[in-house]
Design a protein around this motif. Structure first.
Motif, PDB file in Angstrom:
ATOM      1  N   ALA A 217      54.407  -6.238 -24.787  1.00  0.00           N
ATOM      2  CA  ALA A 217      54.599  -5.205 -23.758  1.00  0.00           C
ATOM      3  C   ALA A 217      53.975  -3.913 -24.262  1.00  0.00           C
ATOM      4  O   ALA A 217      54.242  -3.487 -25.386  1.00  0.00           O
ATOM      5  N   VAL A 218      53.143  -3.297 -23.430  1.00  0.00           N
ATOM      6  CA  VAL A 218      52.440  -2.067 -23.797  1.00  0.00           C
ATOM      7  C   VAL A 218      53.028  -0.907 -23.001  1.00  0.00           C
ATOM      8  O   VAL A 218      53.082  -0.956 -21.761  1.00  0.00           O
ATOM      9  N   HIS A 219      53.458   0.129 -23.699  1.00  0.00           N
ATOM     10  CA  HIS A 219      54.075   1.296 -23.058  1.00  0.00           C
ATOM     11  C   HIS A 219      53.115   2.471 -23.220  1.00  0.00           C
ATOM     12  O   HIS A 219      52.980   3.054 -24.295  1.00  0.00           O
ATOM     13  N   ARG A 220      52.458   2.835 -22.130  1.00  0.00           N
ATOM     14  CA  ARG A 220      51.405   3.862 -22.180  1.00  0.00           C
ATOM     15  C   ARG A 220      51.926   5.262 -21.881  1.00  0.00           C
ATOM     16  O   ARG A 220      51.229   6.242 -22.158  1.00  0.00           O
ATOM     17  N   ASP A 221      53.115   5.384 -21.310  1.00  0.00           N
ATOM     18  CA  ASP A 221      53.607   6.694 -20.884  1.00  0.00           C
ATOM     19  C   ASP A 221      54.802   7.159 -21.712  1.00  0.00           C
ATOM     20  O   ASP A 221      55.509   8.091 -21.326  1.00  0.00           O
ATOM     21  N   THR A 222      55.002   6.535 -22.850  1.00  0.00           N
ATOM     22  CA  THR A 222      56.161   6.876 -23.682  1.00  0.00           C
ATOM     23  C   THR A 222      55.901   8.066 -24.585  1.00  0.00           C
ATOM     24  O   THR A 222      56.769   8.920 -24.781  1.00  0.00           O
ATOM     25  N   LEU A 223      54.706   8.157 -25.134  1.00  0.00           N
ATOM     26  CA  LEU A 223      54.380   9.198 -26.091  1.00  0.00           C
ATOM     27  C   LEU A 223      54.116  10.532 -25.393  1.00  0.00           C
ATOM     28  O   LEU A 223      53.770  10.561 -24.211  1.00  0.00           O
ATOM     29  N   PRO A 224      54.275  11.649 -26.120  1.00  0.00           N
ATOM     30  CA  PRO A 224      53.917  12.950 -25.540  1.00  0.00           C
ATOM     31  C   PRO A 224      52.491  12.950 -24.997  1.00  0.00           C
ATOM     32  O   PRO A 224      51.623  12.214 -25.478  1.00  0.00           O
ATOM     33  N   GLU A 225      52.255  13.787 -24.013  1.00  0.00           N
ATOM     34  CA  GLU A 225      51.017  13.730 -23.225  1.00  0.00           C
ATOM     35  C   GLU A 225      49.756  13.822 -24.088  1.00  0.00           C
ATOM     36  O   GLU A 225      48.773  13.133 -23.826  1.00  0.00           O
ATOM     37  N   ARG A 226      49.777  14.665 -25.105  1.00  0.00           N
ATOM     38  CA  ARG A 226      48.537  14.840 -25.885  1.00  0.00           C
ATOM     39  C   ARG A 226      48.145  13.562 -26.613  1.00  0.00           C
ATOM     40  O   ARG A 226      46.964  13.307 -26.846  1.00  0.00           O
ATOM     41  N   TYR A 227      49.126  12.742 -26.965  1.00  0.00           N
ATOM     42  CA  TYR A 227      48.816  11.464 -27.611  1.00  0.00           C
ATOM     43  C   TYR A 227      48.401  10.423 -26.573  1.00  0.00           C
ATOM     44  O   TYR A 227      47.497   9.626 -26.822  1.00  0.00           O
ATOM     45  N   ALA A 228      49.058  10.442 -25.432  1.00  0.00           N
ATOM     46  CA  ALA A 228      48.689   9.504 -24.364  1.00  0.00           C
ATOM     47  C   ALA A 228      47.259   9.766 -23.895  1.00  0.00           C
ATOM     48  O   ALA A 228      46.499   8.830 -23.624  1.00  0.00           O
ATOM     49  N   ARG A 229      46.880  11.045 -23.796  1.00  0.00           N
ATOM     50  CA  ARG A 229      45.511  11.376 -23.393  1.00  0.00           C
ATOM     51  C   ARG A 229      44.489  10.845 -24.394  1.00  0.00           C
ATOM     52  O   ARG A 229      43.362  10.522 -24.022  1.00  0.00           O
ATOM     53  N   ALA A 230      44.891  10.750 -25.643  1.00  0.00           N
ATOM     54  CA  ALA A 230      43.992  10.226 -26.673  1.00  0.00           C
ATOM     55  C   ALA A 230      43.950   8.702 -26.708  1.00  0.00           C
ATOM     56  O   ALA A 230      43.264   8.115 -27.529  1.00  0.00           O
ATOM     57  N   GLY A 231      44.711   8.072 -25.797  1.00  0.00           N
ATOM     58  CA  GLY A 231      44.687   6.611 -25.708  1.00  0.00           C
ATOM     59  C   GLY A 231      45.728   5.900 -26.533  1.00  0.00           C
ATOM     60  O   GLY A 231      45.709   4.671 -26.624  1.00  0.00           O
ATOM     61  N   LEU A 232      46.650   6.651 -27.137  1.00  0.00           N
ATOM     62  CA  LEU A 232      47.693   6.006 -27.936  1.00  0.00           C
ATOM     63  C   LEU A 232      48.777   5.412 -27.038  1.00  0.00           C
ATOM     64  O   LEU A 232      49.079   5.944 -25.971  1.00  0.00           O
ATOM     65  N   CYS A 233      49.356   4.332 -27.498  1.00  0.00           N
ATOM     66  CA  CYS A 233      50.420   3.664 -26.756  1.00  0.00           C
ATOM     67  C   CYS A 233      51.382   3.018 -27.741  1.00  0.00           C
ATOM     68  O   CYS A 233      51.057   2.802 -28.910  1.00  0.00           O
ATOM     69  N   VAL A 234      52.578   2.723 -27.261  1.00  0.00           N
ATOM     70  CA  VAL A 234      53.570   2.020 -28.070  1.00  0.00           C
ATOM     71  C   VAL A 234      53.585   0.553 -27.643  1.00  0.00           C
ATOM     72  O   VAL A 234      53.639   0.246 -26.451  1.00  0.00           O
ATOM     73  N   VAL A 235      53.536  -0.326 -28.616  1.00  0.00           N
ATOM     74  CA  VAL A 235      53.542  -1.764 -28.344  1.00  0.00           C
ATOM     75  C   VAL A 235      54.861  -2.351 -28.854  1.00  0.00           C
ATOM     76  O   VAL A 235      55.288  -2.053 -29.969  1.00  0.00           O
ATOM     77  N   VAL A 236      55.503  -3.140 -28.029  1.00  0.00           N
ATOM     78  CA  VAL A 236      56.694  -3.899 -28.435  1.00  0.00           C
ATOM     79  C   VAL A 236      56.363  -5.377 -28.236  1.00  0.00           C
ATOM     80  O   VAL A 236      56.215  -5.843 -27.105  1.00  0.00           O
ATOM     81  N   ALA A 237      56.235  -6.074 -29.350  1.00  0.00           N
ATOM     82  CA  ALA A 237      55.901  -7.510 -29.316  1.00  0.00           C
ATOM     83  C   ALA A 237      57.158  -8.294 -29.690  1.00  0.00           C
ATOM     84  O   ALA A 237      57.728  -8.092 -30.769  1.00  0.00           O
TER      85      ALA A 237
END
Length: 240
Positions: A217-237
């Protein structure tokens, strides 16, 4: 170089000419004053997906460094929190930082290799932050296999990574230049120092995890905006 209490340029050069273990032993007392430490707001946002206080029995942080993630894991756990790292210096700093962290779970720090994790179906949650650059691409299947083995059925592997980065971003070329310099350094100098950027990115991470039987499961909107804009995401496998 980065902070008045952080390492200077000369110290970083000296550390970079050591082995990974010795380099991080030297860097450990000043590591938290460098940009290499995972930012606290990234950790806080990521662990919001892990559950509430005392919601898991046992957790493992792989390549735990100075214990930044362990401080978040301890309140989540009812029984044990384990950190594993190849550098004894980093573990010594982690022990100092986690000693008075909130929570009642027992904390165990183990010097060991992320590619040779000794546990079998021992943990409900495994995490790793900011350490994938120390794993060569050819060794990533071994990392995934070891984490799968360490998790109980239904256990989760939580980490932060990025989508394939855009070459239009300045950071992309900075990372590529750093990687090129490290390849040259390792071709000319022994022992090697394994530290590369743009590794274990989402497409490859997902492929390796799903091939081993994880549900990703990929969570793209969890991190603060500046990290999300850089393409970072949280993955829960989750291990099936």
């Amino acid at each position: 170089m980065f902070h008045p209490k952080g390492p200077g340029f000369g110290e970083l050069i000296h550390q970079g000419l050591q082995s990974v273990e010795r380099g991080y032993d030297l860097l450990a007392p000043k590591f938290d004053y460098t940009p290499f430490r995972t930012p606290e707001d990234v950790l806080t946002a990521s662990f919001a997906l892990a559950g509430g206080p005392r919601s898991v029995d046992r957790a493992l942080d792989v390549c735990c460094g100075t214990g930044a993630a362990l401080r978040h894991l301890r309140p989540l756990c009812r029984q044990d929190v384990v950190g594993v790292d190849v550098s004894q210096g980093m573990l010594d700093e982690a022990r100092r930082h986690v000693e008075h962290a909130p929570g009642e779970a027992r904390v165990e720090l183990v010097r060991g290799d992320a590619l040779a994790l000794p546990w079998h179906e021992a943990f409900d949650l495994v995490t790793s932050f900011g350490a994938f650059g120390h794993i060569l691409e050819r060794d990533e299947p071994r990392l995934v296999e070891g984490i799968h083995r360490a998790l109980r059925p239904g256990g989760r592997f939580l980490f932060v990574t990025a989508d394939r980065p855009s070459p239009w971003r300045p950071g992309y070329w900075m990372a590529r230049a750093f990687n090129a310099a490290m390849h040259v350094r390792n071709a000319l100098w022994r022992p090697p120092f394994v530290m590369y950027y743009l590794t274990f990115l989402l497409p490859r991470a997902r492929s390796l995890l799903e091939a081993r039987g994880f549900h990703v499961a990929v969570h793209r909107d969890t991190l603060p905006e500046r990290y999300a804009r850089a393409g970072l995401c949280v993955v829960v496998a989750t291990r099936a």
